[in-house]
Design a protein around this motif. Structure first.
Motif, mmCIF file in Angstrom:
data_model
loop_
_atom_site.group_PDB
_atom_site.id
_atom_site.type_symbol
_atom_site.label_atom_id
_atom_site.label_comp_id
_atom_site.label_asym_id
_atom_site.label_seq_id
_atom_site.Cartn_x
_atom_site.Cartn_y
_atom_site.Cartn_z
ATOM 1 N N PRO A 45 0.771 -1.312 0.004
ATOM 2 C CA PRO A 45 0.074 0.012 -0.091
ATOM 3 C C PRO A 45 0.953 1.303 -0.024
ATOM 4 C CG PRO A 45 -0.409 -1.282 1.998
ATOM 5 C CD PRO A 45 0.551 -2.107 1.135
ATOM 6 N N LYS A 46 1.894 1.307 0.489
ATOM 7 C CA LYS A 46 2.705 2.634 0.596
ATOM 8 C C LYS A 46 3.836 2.671 -0.606
ATOM 9 C CE LYS A 46 5.296 4.942 4.116
ATOM 10 N NZ LYS A 46 5.874 4.768 5.572
ATOM 11 N N GLU A 47 4.017 3.656 -1.244
ATOM 12 C CA GLU A 47 5.099 3.675 -2.077
ATOM 13 C C GLU A 47 6.436 3.701 -1.601
ATOM 14 O OE1 GLU A 47 3.333 6.256 -5.999
ATOM 15 O OE2 GLU A 47 3.968 7.470 -4.432
ATOM 16 N N PHE A 48 7.248 3.647 -2.411
ATOM 17 C CA PHE A 48 8.848 3.652 -2.078
ATOM 18 C C PHE A 48 9.503 4.903 -2.656
ATOM 19 C CE2 PHE A 48 7.773 -0.859 -1.697
ATOM 20 C CZ PHE A 48 8.561 -1.304 -0.729
ATOM 21 N N LEU A 49 10.291 5.550 -1.885
ATOM 22 C CA LEU A 49 11.052 6.799 -2.284
ATOM 23 C C LEU A 49 12.526 6.402 -2.037
ATOM 24 C CD1 LEU A 49 11.509 9.473 -3.708
ATOM 25 C CD2 LEU A 49 11.088 10.534 -1.557
ATOM 26 N N VAL A 50 13.483 5.841 -2.868
ATOM 27 C CA VAL A 50 14.745 5.355 -2.395
ATOM 28 C C VAL A 50 15.826 6.156 -3.120
ATOM 29 C CG1 VAL A 50 16.312 3.288 -2.948
ATOM 30 C CG2 VAL A 50 13.497 3.143 -2.287
ATOM 31 N N ASN A 51 16.832 6.402 -2.655
ATOM 32 C CA ASN A 51 17.988 7.026 -2.984
ATOM 33 C C ASN A 51 18.881 5.947 -3.693
ATOM 34 O OD1 ASN A 51 17.859 9.624 -1.961
ATOM 35 N ND2 ASN A 51 18.489 8.879 -0.208
ATOM 36 N N LEU A 52 19.058 6.135 -5.077
ATOM 37 C CA LEU A 52 20.080 4.949 -5.834
ATOM 38 C C LEU A 52 21.557 5.160 -5.498
ATOM 39 C CD1 LEU A 52 17.764 5.181 -9.120
ATOM 40 C CD2 LEU A 52 17.508 3.996 -7.058
ATOM 41 N N SER A 53 22.247 4.097 -6.157
ATOM 42 C CA SER A 53 23.486 4.147 -6.054
ATOM 43 C C SER A 53 24.230 5.543 -6.894
ATOM 44 C CB SER A 53 24.228 2.850 -6.380
ATOM 45 O OG SER A 53 24.036 2.472 -7.525
ATOM 46 N N ASP A 54 23.688 5.724 -7.874
ATOM 47 C CA ASP A 54 24.337 6.927 -8.557
ATOM 48 C C ASP A 54 24.003 8.200 -8.227
ATOM 49 O OD1 ASP A 54 21.669 6.724 -9.490
ATOM 50 O OD2 ASP A 54 22.318 6.481 -11.688
ATOM 51 N N GLY A 55 23.219 8.375 -6.945
ATOM 52 C CA GLY A 55 22.883 9.807 -6.645
ATOM 53 C C GLY A 55 21.500 10.135 -7.111
ATOM 54 N N ARG A 56 20.921 9.593 -7.765
ATOM 55 C CA ARG A 56 19.634 9.817 -8.379
ATOM 56 C C ARG A 56 18.446 9.047 -7.375
ATOM 57 N NH1 ARG A 56 19.408 8.309 -14.585
ATOM 58 N NH2 ARG A 56 17.992 10.052 -14.873
ATOM 59 N N TYR A 57 17.259 9.539 -7.497
ATOM 60 C CA TYR A 57 16.389 8.689 -6.596
ATOM 61 C C TYR A 57 15.128 8.109 -7.509
ATOM 62 C CZ TYR A 57 13.138 12.824 -6.951
ATOM 63 O OH TYR A 57 12.346 13.776 -7.352
ATOM 64 N N ALA A 58 14.489 7.062 -6.826
ATOM 65 C CA ALA A 58 13.452 6.430 -7.648
ATOM 66 C C ALA A 58 12.280 6.512 -6.727
ATOM 67 C CB ALA A 58 13.791 5.235 -7.974
ATOM 68 N N LYS A 59 10.893 6.816 -7.334
ATOM 69 C CA LYS A 59 9.644 6.699 -6.750
ATOM 70 C C LYS A 59 8.913 5.646 -7.225
ATOM 71 C CE LYS A 59 5.769 9.292 -4.919
ATOM 72 N NZ LYS A 59 5.257 10.673 -5.103
ATOM 73 N N PHE A 60 8.336 4.713 -6.512
ATOM 74 C CA PHE A 60 7.882 3.528 -7.179
ATOM 75 C C PHE A 60 7.110 2.773 -6.560
ATOM 76 C CE2 PHE A 60 11.830 2.110 -5.560
ATOM 77 C CZ PHE A 60 11.492 1.066 -4.645
ATOM 78 N N SER A 61 5.981 2.043 -7.019
ATOM 79 C CA SER A 61 4.970 1.221 -6.082
ATOM 80 C C SER A 61 5.344 -0.271 -6.514
ATOM 81 C CB SER A 61 3.497 1.415 -6.472
ATOM 82 O OG SER A 61 3.246 1.356 -7.710
ATOM 83 N N VAL A 62 5.013 -1.046 -5.585
ATOM 84 C CA VAL A 62 5.373 -2.437 -5.705
ATOM 85 C C VAL A 62 4.192 -3.305 -5.674
ATOM 86 C CG1 VAL A 62 6.963 -4.392 -5.058
ATOM 87 C CG2 VAL A 62 7.900 -2.049 -5.110
ATOM 88 N N ALA A 63 4.045 -4.491 -6.422
ATOM 89 C CA ALA A 63 3.085 -5.449 -6.334
ATOM 90 C C ALA A 63 3.673 -6.822 -6.343
ATOM 91 C CB ALA A 63 2.026 -5.420 -7.375
ATOM 92 N N MET A 64 3.220 -7.928 -5.676
ATOM 93 C CA MET A 64 3.576 -9.302 -5.735
ATOM 94 C C MET A 64 2.495 -10.013 -6.152
ATOM 95 S SD MET A 64 6.308 -9.201 -2.529
ATOM 96 C CE MET A 64 4.945 -8.948 -1.445
ATOM 97 N N VAL A 65 3.351 -11.230 -6.793
ATOM 98 C CA VAL A 65 2.015 -12.119 -7.333
ATOM 99 C C VAL A 65 2.626 -13.327 -6.103
ATOM 100 C CG1 VAL A 65 1.263 -13.957 -8.690
ATOM 101 C CG2 VAL A 65 2.067 -11.825 -9.717
ATOM 102 N N LEU A 66 1.507 -13.746 -5.240
ATOM 103 C CA LEU A 66 1.995 -14.594 -4.004
ATOM 104 C C LEU A 66 0.726 -15.833 -4.192
ATOM 105 C CD1 LEU A 66 1.524 -12.021 -1.104
ATOM 106 C CD2 LEU A 66 3.430 -12.960 -2.240
ATOM 107 N N ASP A 67 1.100 -16.806 -3.725
ATOM 108 C CA ASP A 67 0.257 -18.046 -3.771
ATOM 109 C C ASP A 67 -0.890 -17.879 -3.128
ATOM 110 O OD1 ASP A 67 1.611 -18.395 -1.194
ATOM 111 O OD2 ASP A 67 2.126 -20.707 -1.752
ATOM 112 N N HIS A 68 -0.906 -17.331 -2.153
ATOM 113 C CA HIS A 68 -2.406 -16.961 -1.808
ATOM 114 C C HIS A 68 -2.427 -15.631 -1.003
ATOM 115 C CE1 HIS A 68 0.243 -18.514 1.647
ATOM 116 N NE2 HIS A 68 -0.536 -17.715 2.683
ATOM 117 N N ALA A 69 -3.383 -15.342 -0.615
ATOM 118 C CA ALA A 69 -3.783 -13.791 -0.203
ATOM 119 C C ALA A 69 -3.101 -13.689 1.256
ATOM 120 C CB ALA A 69 -5.211 -13.457 -0.133
ATOM 121 N N PRO A 70 -2.471 -12.707 1.794
ATOM 122 C CA PRO A 70 -1.936 -12.487 2.973
ATOM 123 C C PRO A 70 -2.949 -12.390 4.026
ATOM 124 C CG PRO A 70 -1.290 -10.637 1.483
ATOM 125 C CD PRO A 70 -1.953 -11.515 0.784
#
Length: 144
Positions: A45-70
């Motif tokens: 549910p919560k987005e990511f805001l991450v500093n990258l190794s080259d001094g840039r940054y990335a803002k992204f969301s993540v989803a995963m395909v799981l075998d069953h609902a958590p």
């Protein structure tokens, strides 16, 4: 007239034989195509805001395909704001932050680089959690 009766009887017999084959003897039709997504898609549910190794940054969301609902668990009451019901979500977020933070802007800006990062996330999640992750998805990502 008897010739016409014979033709009608033959036609009825052929139609009856075809009907019997279709409904009794024919093999059943396939149940349907296999689903393209094998599992349940869980969006963190919560987005990511991450500093990258080259001094840039990335803002992204993540989803995963799981075998069953958590299932909810591991929390006293409700989880912290922005977190979902998955008991291992903090560990999942830590793994994703570490792996993506080690990447560079150009890696995340092309499909091959993102696939490499997603494979590494899956591998680390397998090592550090009990989740059965079929796929990691980055539905939207911005690199600056």
């Amino acid at each position: 007239m008897p010739k016409n009766k014979l033709i009608v009887i033959v036609v009825i017999a052929v139609v009856g034989a075809l009907g019997a084959y279709k409904f009794v003897l024919a093999p059943p039709a396939p149940a349907g195509a296999k689903p393209k997504v094998d599992g349940v898609v869980y969006v963190l549910p919560k987005e990511f805001l991450v500093n990258l190794s080259d001094g840039r940054y990335a803002k992204f969301s993540v989803a995963m395909v799981l075998d069953h609902a958590p299932e909810a668990g591991g929390h006293e009451g409700t989880p912290p704001e922005g977190y979902g019901v998955m008991p291992e979500e903090a560990v999942v977020r830590d793994v994703i932050t570490d792996v993506v933070g080690a990447a560079t802007g150009p890696e995340l800006s092309n499909a091959a680089g993102r696939e490499k990062v997603k494979r590494l996330v899956r591998k680390r999640l397998k090592q550090r959690t009990d989740l059965h992750v079929g796929d990691v998805l980055l539905p939207d990502i911005t690199v600056q």
